[in-house]
Design a protein around this motif. Structure first.
Motif, PDB file in Angstrom:
ATOM      1  N   GLY A 193     -18.283  40.654 -37.561  1.00  0.00           N
ATOM      2  CA  GLY A 193     -17.117  40.854 -38.403  1.00  0.00           C
ATOM      3  C   GLY A 193     -17.273  40.445 -39.846  1.00  0.00           C
ATOM      4  N   GLY A 197     -19.502  43.313 -41.202  1.00  0.00           N
ATOM      5  CA  GLY A 197     -18.242  43.888 -41.662  1.00  0.00           C
ATOM      6  C   GLY A 197     -17.550  44.801 -40.673  1.00  0.00           C
ATOM      7  N   ASP A 199     -14.790  46.127 -38.339  1.00  0.00           N
ATOM      8  CA  ASP A 199     -13.327  45.980 -38.322  1.00  0.00           C
ATOM      9  C   ASP A 199     -12.853  45.959 -36.875  1.00  0.00           C
ATOM     10  N   SER A 201      -9.636  45.527 -35.983  1.00  0.00           N
ATOM     11  CA  SER A 201      -8.200  45.803 -35.891  1.00  0.00           C
ATOM     12  C   SER A 201      -7.882  47.090 -35.139  1.00  0.00           C
ATOM     13  N   ASN A 210      -9.434  42.059 -39.101  1.00  0.00           N
ATOM     14  CA  ASN A 210     -10.423  42.624 -40.019  1.00  0.00           C
ATOM     15  C   ASN A 210     -10.832  41.464 -40.929  1.00  0.00           C
ATOM     16  N   ASP A 213     -11.055  41.835 -44.719  1.00  0.00           N
ATOM     17  CA  ASP A 213      -9.762  41.754 -45.396  1.00  0.00           C
ATOM     18  C   ASP A 213      -9.261  40.313 -45.452  1.00  0.00           C
ATOM     19  N   ARG A 240     -20.955  49.053 -44.068  1.00  0.00           N
ATOM     20  CA  ARG A 240     -20.346  48.582 -42.821  1.00  0.00           C
ATOM     21  C   ARG A 240     -20.503  49.616 -41.702  1.00  0.00           C
ATOM     22  N   ALA A 267     -15.345  47.753 -30.425  1.00  0.00           N
ATOM     23  CA  ALA A 267     -15.141  48.247 -31.792  1.00  0.00           C
ATOM     24  C   ALA A 267     -15.701  49.648 -31.996  1.00  0.00           C
TER      25      ALA A 267
END
Length: 431
Positions: A193, A197, A199, A201, A210, A213, A240, A267
């Motif tokens: 993560g 990177g 995500d 979410s 995320n 973020d 990413r 993911a």
């Protein structure tokens, strides 16, 4: 005398897989319920324990741990800290490697231990203006990544934790199994993560944070300087991973590997898992690995990785060491893409030496201290871990439960050192 019992724990949404509620787990869950009940009834006593406790002290490198009974119970120094009565300790390779090779020991004598589960006996004051998510009597697991703070070490009867680093263990979960996953979960989530990177979410089964973020809202100056570059490495969107991309994991049978492959698949990534397939293939397959490759023939393993990915592997994680990370590097397509993006290699325990590196590849290490230094990141991670346990989304590792409390630590660590618990986690029971 240390008694070691193998206990298989499988936690998953797929009810067709082996059920978690076999007899031994039911017994343990009843014990956990009784412990929580006793704690609630004796909060005053538990909140003010005697000033000393039993702990394992390391007096010198290359020496066994010594059990003492007069070690001071740690004191809470900050308003966001909690005190935990430890009931289970998950053993990690660092617990024997640190003393054996004299690293990760800030001073002597010292207390080690990175994974624990236990009962909250002292929590922050709860007010309407400042509600606390943790209360006395809560059963929690704690990944103790802040190893320079001796108060937070696991090899003692009472330990301190920061509230945003403690995850509540749901009643449906096994406390001893939960004690085995903390640091491995932190490493897996930060690797995927933050370093890469990914995500989380958009995960349908159990959406997560995320972290790119989350970090975007953190004051860069509060990020430890030695991990700052790593924490900011994945801000470029073109670097990413995207759904459908391949990721290779060398050392997938480790607890970190097991969790990494599951989170990666949730993911939307496709996973290539390199391990001892004869010993661990069935469990990795049950956890959802897309491709299994045996580690014993390294030349063949690399050929298979290149063939499966069309010689276009872009992301790889090594959990074993420098030698295997160097091998895994050769499976990556190091060519810089037309959009300017690169191949990425992360090594949890080592990366290729400088002269063996390819300047076109981006190299990563896990920014582990981000977990305990950033309330925003640490809090987001433990809240997600709570939901993953509550929904039984993850397959947890098979554990070897060592009875006998702290007295059994040296014997259990010798089992770990010999590799007799390969693919499993040894957990000391302090109940």
């Amino acid at each position: 005398m240390t008694t070691i019992t193998t206990l298989t724990t499988t936690t998953t949404l797929d009810e067709k897989r082996p059920a978690i509620y076999h007899e031994e787990l039911l017994i343990e869950q009843r014990q956990n319920a009784r412990i929580t009940s006793r704690t609630a009834q004796t909060t005053q006593t538990a909140s003010t324990p005697s000033p000393t406790q039993r702990a394992l002290l390391l007096h010198a490198a290359q020496q066994p741990y010594a059990l003492v009974s007069d070690h001071a119970i740690p004191t809470l120094l900050h308003k966001d800290e909690i005190l935990i009565k430890v009931t289970a300790v998950g053993l990690n390779p660092i617990d024997w490697k640190g003393p054996a090779f004299n690293f990760g020991i800030p001073s002597l004598p010292w207390v080690n231990g990175r994974d624990l589960a236990g009962i909250v006996v002292q929590a922050p004051e709860t007010t309407s203006a400042a509600p606390s998510r943790l209360r006395k009597g809560d059963l929690v697991l704690v990944p103790s990544t802040d190893y320079r703070d001796i108060r937070k070490a696991a090899f003692q009867e009472y330990a301190v934790a920061t509230h945003f680093n403690a995850a509540r263990i749901p009643a449906s979960s096994c406390a001893h199994a939960a004690a085995s996953v903390g640091v491995a979960f932190v490493a897996a989530i930060l690797a995927l993560g933050v370093s890469f990177g990914v995500d989380f979410s958009g995960i349908a089964e159990c959406p997560g944070p995320n972290l790119v973020d989350v970090l975007g809202d953190v004051d860069v100056g509060t990020i430890p300087a030695d991990v700052r570059d790593e924490c900011l490495a994945s801000r470029e969107g073109i670097e990413r991973p995207k759904r459908g991309d391949w990721i290779a994991i060398w050392g997938a049978s480790t607890t970190t590997g097991l969790l990494t492959l599951q989170i990666a698949r949730l993911a939307g990534l496709k996973t290539i898992c390199v391990a001892d397939i004869a010993r661990h293939g069935s469990r990795l397959h049950a956890a959802g690995a897309d491709i299994l490759i045996d580690r014993h023939d390294t030349t063949r393993a690399l050929e298979i990785i290149r063939g499966i990915t069309g010689n276009n592997l872009r992301y790889a994680i090594d959990i074993v060491g420098r030698e295997t990370s160097t091998l895994l590097q050769s499976a990556l397509n190091a060519e810089i893409r037309a959009d300017g993006s690169h191949a990425h290699l992360l090594g949890l325990t080592g990366l290729p030496k400088g002269e063996q590196r390819d300047e076109r590849i981006v190299y990563h290490t896990v920014p582990i201290k981000l977990f305990h230094s950033s309330p925003e990141v640490g809090g987001a991670m433990v809240l997600w871990l709570e939901r993953l346990l509550e929904t039984r989304t993850l397959v947890l590792p098979e554990i070897v439960r060592a009875e006998g409390g702290l007295e059994g630590a040296n014997g259990a660590l010798e089992v770990l050192r010999r590799g007799d618990a390969s693919g499993k986690r040894i957990v000391l029971s302090l109940e």
